[in-house]
Design a protein around this motif. Structure first.
Motif, PDB file in Angstrom:
ATOM      1  N   LYS A  39      29.776  28.296  33.093  1.00 51.04           N
ATOM      2  CA  LYS A  39      30.893  28.515  34.234  1.00 51.04           C
ATOM      3  C   LYS A  39      32.279  28.486  33.708  1.00 51.04           C
ATOM      4  CE  LYS A  39      27.719  26.372  37.483  1.00 51.04           C
ATOM      5  NZ  LYS A  39      27.637  24.988  38.268  1.00 51.04           N
ATOM      6  N   GLU A  40      32.676  27.711  33.006  1.00 50.28           N
ATOM      7  CA  GLU A  40      34.136  27.660  32.468  1.00 50.28           C
ATOM      8  C   GLU A  40      34.370  28.952  31.551  1.00 50.28           C
ATOM      9  OE1 GLU A  40      36.565  25.590  33.045  1.00 50.28           O
ATOM     10  OE2 GLU A  40      34.964  24.579  34.520  1.00 50.28           O
ATOM     11  N   PHE A  41      33.504  29.426  30.701  1.00 50.59           N
ATOM     12  CA  PHE A  41      33.454  30.654  30.221  1.00 50.59           C
ATOM     13  C   PHE A  41      33.916  31.852  31.028  1.00 50.59           C
ATOM     14  CE2 PHE A  41      31.613  34.143  27.768  1.00 50.59           C
ATOM     15  CZ  PHE A  41      32.846  34.210  26.696  1.00 50.59           C
ATOM     16  N   GLY A  42      33.065  31.795  32.110  1.00 53.73           N
ATOM     17  CA  GLY A  42      33.236  32.794  33.085  1.00 53.73           C
ATOM     18  C   GLY A  42      34.484  32.962  33.811  1.00 53.73           C
ATOM     19  N   LYS A  43      34.857  31.617  34.057  1.00 54.16           N
ATOM     20  CA  LYS A  43      36.123  31.362  34.833  1.00 54.16           C
ATOM     21  C   LYS A  43      37.393  31.764  33.585  1.00 54.16           C
ATOM     22  CE  LYS A  43      35.022  27.682  37.887  1.00 54.16           C
ATOM     23  NZ  LYS A  43      35.105  26.247  38.094  1.00 54.16           N
ATOM     24  N   TYR A  44      37.294  31.740  32.528  1.00 51.42           N
ATOM     25  CA  TYR A  44      38.265  32.099  31.516  1.00 51.42           C
ATOM     26  C   TYR A  44      38.507  33.671  31.478  1.00 51.42           C
ATOM     27  CZ  TYR A  44      40.407  32.983  27.085  1.00 51.42           C
ATOM     28  OH  TYR A  44      41.097  33.387  25.971  1.00 51.42           O
ATOM     29  N   LEU A  45      37.286  34.205  31.224  1.00 58.12           N
ATOM     30  CA  LEU A  45      37.241  35.657  31.292  1.00 58.12           C
ATOM     31  C   LEU A  45      37.649  36.383  32.629  1.00 58.12           C
ATOM     32  CD1 LEU A  45      33.563  36.224  29.892  1.00 58.12           C
ATOM     33  CD2 LEU A  45      35.812  36.431  28.677  1.00 58.12           C
ATOM     34  N   LEU A  46      37.630  35.636  33.869  1.00 62.29           N
ATOM     35  CA  LEU A  46      38.208  36.018  35.187  1.00 62.29           C
ATOM     36  C   LEU A  46      39.748  35.975  34.893  1.00 62.29           C
ATOM     37  CD1 LEU A  46      35.678  34.787  37.632  1.00 62.29           C
ATOM     38  CD2 LEU A  46      36.272  37.341  37.381  1.00 62.29           C
ATOM     39  N   ARG A  47      40.110  34.665  34.449  1.00 59.75           N
ATOM     40  CA  ARG A  47      41.552  34.546  34.319  1.00 59.75           C
ATOM     41  C   ARG A  47      42.211  35.783  33.378  1.00 59.75           C
ATOM     42  NH1 ARG A  47      40.247  29.039  33.910  1.00 59.75           N
ATOM     43  NH2 ARG A  47      40.422  29.075  31.843  1.00 59.75           N
ATOM     44  N   MET A  48      41.608  35.950  32.349  1.00 64.17           N
ATOM     45  CA  MET A  48      42.091  37.063  31.392  1.00 64.17           C
ATOM     46  C   MET A  48      41.948  38.422  32.075  1.00 64.17           C
ATOM     47  SD  MET A  48      42.915  35.598  28.765  1.00 64.17           S
ATOM     48  CE  MET A  48      42.917  36.881  27.320  1.00 64.17           C
ATOM     49  N   LYS A  49      41.154  38.522  33.157  1.00 65.74           N
ATOM     50  CA  LYS A  49      41.164  39.900  33.828  1.00 65.74           C
ATOM     51  C   LYS A  49      42.302  40.091  34.864  1.00 65.74           C
ATOM     52  CE  LYS A  49      39.454  43.824  35.392  1.00 65.74           C
ATOM     53  NZ  LYS A  49      38.976  44.865  34.346  1.00 65.74           N
ATOM     54  N   PHE A 103      41.684  43.978  30.675  1.00 66.82           N
ATOM     55  CA  PHE A 103      40.656  43.304  29.858  1.00 66.82           C
ATOM     56  C   PHE A 103      39.274  43.512  30.408  1.00 66.82           C
ATOM     57  CE2 PHE A 103      38.373  39.490  29.377  1.00 66.82           C
ATOM     58  CZ  PHE A 103      38.404  39.003  28.187  1.00 66.82           C
ATOM     59  N   LEU A 104      38.386  43.747  29.790  1.00 69.42           N
ATOM     60  CA  LEU A 104      37.013  44.087  30.150  1.00 69.42           C
ATOM     61  C   LEU A 104      36.179  43.074  29.639  1.00 69.42           C
ATOM     62  CD1 LEU A 104      37.196  47.964  29.074  1.00 69.42           C
ATOM     63  CD2 LEU A 104      37.760  46.982  31.434  1.00 69.42           C
ATOM     64  N   PHE A 105      35.090  43.104  30.584  1.00 68.85           N
ATOM     65  CA  PHE A 105      33.969  41.982  30.250  1.00 68.85           C
ATOM     66  C   PHE A 105      32.710  42.328  30.839  1.00 68.85           C
ATOM     67  CE2 PHE A 105      35.934  39.644  33.527  1.00 68.85           C
ATOM     68  CZ  PHE A 105      34.778  39.035  34.328  1.00 68.85           C
ATOM     69  N   GLU A 106      31.744  41.634  30.711  1.00 72.99           N
ATOM     70  CA  GLU A 106      30.314  41.766  31.239  1.00 72.99           C
ATOM     71  C   GLU A 106      29.284  40.427  30.796  1.00 72.99           C
ATOM     72  OE1 GLU A 106      27.687  45.019  31.871  1.00 72.99           O
ATOM     73  OE2 GLU A 106      29.651  46.517  32.029  1.00 72.99           O
ATOM     74  N   GLU A 152      25.309  49.265  25.264  1.00 80.31           N
ATOM     75  CA  GLU A 152      25.446  49.880  26.671  1.00 80.31           C
ATOM     76  C   GLU A 152      26.783  49.476  27.113  1.00 80.31           C
ATOM     77  OE1 GLU A 152      21.847  49.331  28.940  1.00 80.31           O
ATOM     78  OE2 GLU A 152      21.000  51.135  28.139  1.00 80.31           O
ATOM     79  N   CYS A 153      27.042  48.108  27.249  1.00 83.27           N
ATOM     80  CA  CYS A 153      28.087  47.320  27.779  1.00 83.27           C
ATOM     81  C   CYS A 153      29.561  48.205  26.834  1.00 83.27           C
ATOM     82  CB  CYS A 153      28.124  45.982  27.673  1.00 83.27           C
ATOM     83  SG  CYS A 153      26.987  45.360  29.043  1.00 83.27           S
TER      84      CYS A 153
END
Length: 277
Positions: free
Chosen positions: A141-151, A157-160, A238-239
């Motif tokens: 969850k924290e990793f996902g939040k970090y990616l969202l903050r970077m976005k 900034f791109l992520f999946e 593919e990503c």
């Protein structure tokens, strides 16, 4: 036990204060004592081929320091943290006190480093392994939040993320704006590397790397992969192609992995793949 040619034939037992510890930190600023002082003491043993028994054939007892049997608890295998010490570390960590300050408080209370049964590294290890230990799902969850903050900071900034049923990370891909721009100019030939491994969750770290016009390596994307199978690599490739919005590379260099090779054949129909040396 008969001796075999592929077994260990010789052993060298040395003093725990053998060699000289090299440090860039000033002696006056060190919080941990230096135990290594080039002590030459050692014992040589080897195995007898005929009977398979170990025998001592040379002993050197020229200690360069006083022997202190009462200080054996300083050796790594004897270090321990008492319940009082652990509770104090947890309280100080909750209060935001730095690990080195916590250790210095123990030193001050004991009057000396030598009067403690542990060193500062043991305090830091306890904080990392026990105090700050959280579940894999919380980390995801924290990793996902970090990616969202970077976005939010940069829309380029791109992520999946690909999560499992328990919300732990199965696969993850991300690339920043610089990687996206570099891929446009230097993505014709790409090296894909999976030789890195994290210590905690055994997620393999993967990287897409290209070479710029100065002959320097440039990062084109990063990923975490839980399983090195065809489906995981197919999802990742593919990503990478979808997020960076470019055509397939002309060439890709990989290690000798059949799953990786098969995924490339499925996702990059015109790409020539080669094995690295």
């Amino acid at each position: 036990m008969p001796w075999k040619g592929d077994e260990i034939k010789n052993q060298l037992i040395i003093c725990s204060r053998e060699e000289r510890w090299k440090s860039k930190i000033s002696r006056n600023l060190k919080t941990n004592f230096s135990a290594r002082i080039n002590c030459p003491t050692r014992i040589y043993v080897h195995i007898l081929k005929d009977v398979g028994l170990w025998t001592i054939f040379k002993v050197v007892l020229n200690y360069s320091h006083p022997c202190c049997p009462d200080r054996v608890e300083i050796l790594k295998q004897y270090r321990e943290l008492s319940i009082f010490v652990r509770r104090t570390i947890e309280t100080n960590e909750e209060a935001g006190i730095k690990p080195n300050k916590t250790y210095q408080s123990f030193v001050a209370a004991a009057s000396s480093h030598w009067d403690l049964s542990f060193i500062e590294k043991n305090v830091r290890n306890y904080i990392t392994r026990e105090v700050r230990n959280v579940s894999e799902q919380d980390d995801a969850k924290e990793f996902g939040k970090y990616l969202l903050r970077m976005k939010e900071k940069n829309q380029n900034f791109l992520f999946e993320l690909n999560l499992e049923g328990d919300h732990s990370i199965k696969n993850a891909f991300w690339a920043d704006a610089r990687s996206k721009a570099a891929c446009k100019y230097f993505g014709d030939v790409v090296s894909f590397d999976t030789t890195y491994n994290t210590n905690r969750y055994n997620l393999v770290f993967s990287s897409f790397v290209g070479v710029n016009h100065h002959g320097q390596l440039t990062l084109l994307g990063c990923a975490l992969v839980k399983n090195e199978d065809i489906q995981s690599f197919k999802w990742l490739f593919e990503c990478w192609l979808r997020c960076l919005g470019r055509n397939e590379p002309k060439g890709i260099i990989i290690d000798q992995c059949a799953s990786m090779q098969r995924a490339i054949e499925m996702c990059m129909l015109t790409t020539i793949h080669q094995w690295c040396i």
